[in-house]
Design an enzyme around this catalytic site. Structure first.
Site, PDB file in Angstrom:
ATOM      1  N   HIS A  50       0.996  -1.044   0.018  1.00 32.52           N
ATOM      2  CA  HIS A  50      -0.100   0.065   0.174  1.00 32.52           C
ATOM      3  C   HIS A  50       0.959   1.327  -0.037  1.00 32.52           C
ATOM      4  O   HIS A  50       0.473   2.236   0.537  1.00 32.52           O
ATOM      5  CB  HIS A  50      -0.977  -0.169   1.083  1.00 32.52           C
ATOM      6  CG  HIS A  50      -2.040  -1.029   1.098  1.00 32.52           C
ATOM      7  ND1 HIS A  50      -1.604  -2.344   1.585  1.00 32.52           N
ATOM      8  CD2 HIS A  50      -3.164  -1.245   0.594  1.00 32.52           C
ATOM      9  CE1 HIS A  50      -2.725  -3.045   1.486  1.00 32.52           C
ATOM     10  NE2 HIS A  50      -3.563  -2.504   0.827  1.00 32.52           N
ATOM     11  N   ASN A  73       5.456  15.070  -4.417  1.00 27.58           N
ATOM     12  CA  ASN A  73       6.346  15.767  -4.979  1.00 27.58           C
ATOM     13  C   ASN A  73       5.846  17.152  -5.205  1.00 27.58           C
ATOM     14  O   ASN A  73       6.817  17.889  -6.228  1.00 27.58           O
ATOM     15  CB  ASN A  73       6.958  14.979  -6.274  1.00 27.58           C
ATOM     16  CG  ASN A  73       6.032  14.803  -7.328  1.00 27.58           C
ATOM     17  OD1 ASN A  73       4.828  15.182  -7.290  1.00 27.58           O
ATOM     18  ND2 ASN A  73       6.088  13.892  -8.186  1.00 27.58           N
ATOM     19  N   SER A 101       5.421   2.706   9.199  1.00 29.04           N
ATOM     20  CA  SER A 101       3.992   2.501   8.593  1.00 29.04           C
ATOM     21  C   SER A 101       3.370   3.731   8.554  1.00 29.04           C
ATOM     22  O   SER A 101       3.553   4.668   9.536  1.00 29.04           O
ATOM     23  CB  SER A 101       3.322   1.671   9.262  1.00 29.04           C
ATOM     24  OG  SER A 101       3.749   0.455   8.762  1.00 29.04           O
ATOM     25  N   ALA A 118       6.726   5.615  12.707  1.00 24.54           N
ATOM     26  CA  ALA A 118       5.327   5.393  12.170  1.00 24.54           C
ATOM     27  C   ALA A 118       4.469   6.822  12.351  1.00 24.54           C
ATOM     28  O   ALA A 118       4.602   7.459  13.272  1.00 24.54           O
ATOM     29  CB  ALA A 118       4.719   4.180  12.890  1.00 24.54           C
TER      30      ALA A 118
END
Length: 143
Positions: A50, A73, A101, A118
């Site tokens: 994912h 970006n 994550s 995370a």
């Protein structure tokens, strides 16, 4: 997998959306991941499921991306209502970087031997040998 350069030792778990990227030796790409054009993934790097890696991202060797890591970006600083003038910026990730994550990275430079906790939102460059986490991510420790 359009127009990609993929090492024969790379492992890809489908479904994925890959186009115009380079995946070097012993890379792992988990399912439901998108890697766009002009992305380079270094040797022995593992990308969990994912993840979204937009164009102009370069990831070094021996890195790990946890589940659902997202790169951007675009800082949306182009003239209002004129997407034709979008400014896309690069992101560079050094070697031996661990990204937890659900982290989001804006266009930044991440040094070597960095750990990103995370759920972090990385808005600024991170120097070598640092541990960062939070929203926005801040340096919590230098290794």
């Amino acid at each position: 997998m359009n127009n990609c350069i993929i090492s024969p030792t790379t492992q890809i778990i489908n479904p994925v959306n890959l186009y115009g990227c380079t995946l070097k030796e012993n890379t792992f790409v988990g399912p439901f991941t998108e890697i766009q054009k002009d992305v380079i993934i270094g040797k022995n790097t593992r990308i969990s499921s994912h993840c979204f890696i937009c164009s102009k991202v370069s990831i070094g060797d021996d890195c790990f991306l946890g589940h659902s890591v997202v790169f951007t970006n675009d800082l949306f600083d182009w003239p209002e209502d004129d997407m034709k003038n979008s400014i896309f910026r690069p992101t560079t990730i050094g070697n031996n970087v661990r990204i937890g994550s659900n982290s989001t990275l804006l266009p930044v430079k991440i040094g070597n031997n960095v750990i990103i906790g995370a759920g972090s939102v990385v808005t600024k460059d991170v120097p070598d040998n640092s541990i960062v986490y939070g929203n926005p991510a801040r340096i919590k420790q230098n290794k």
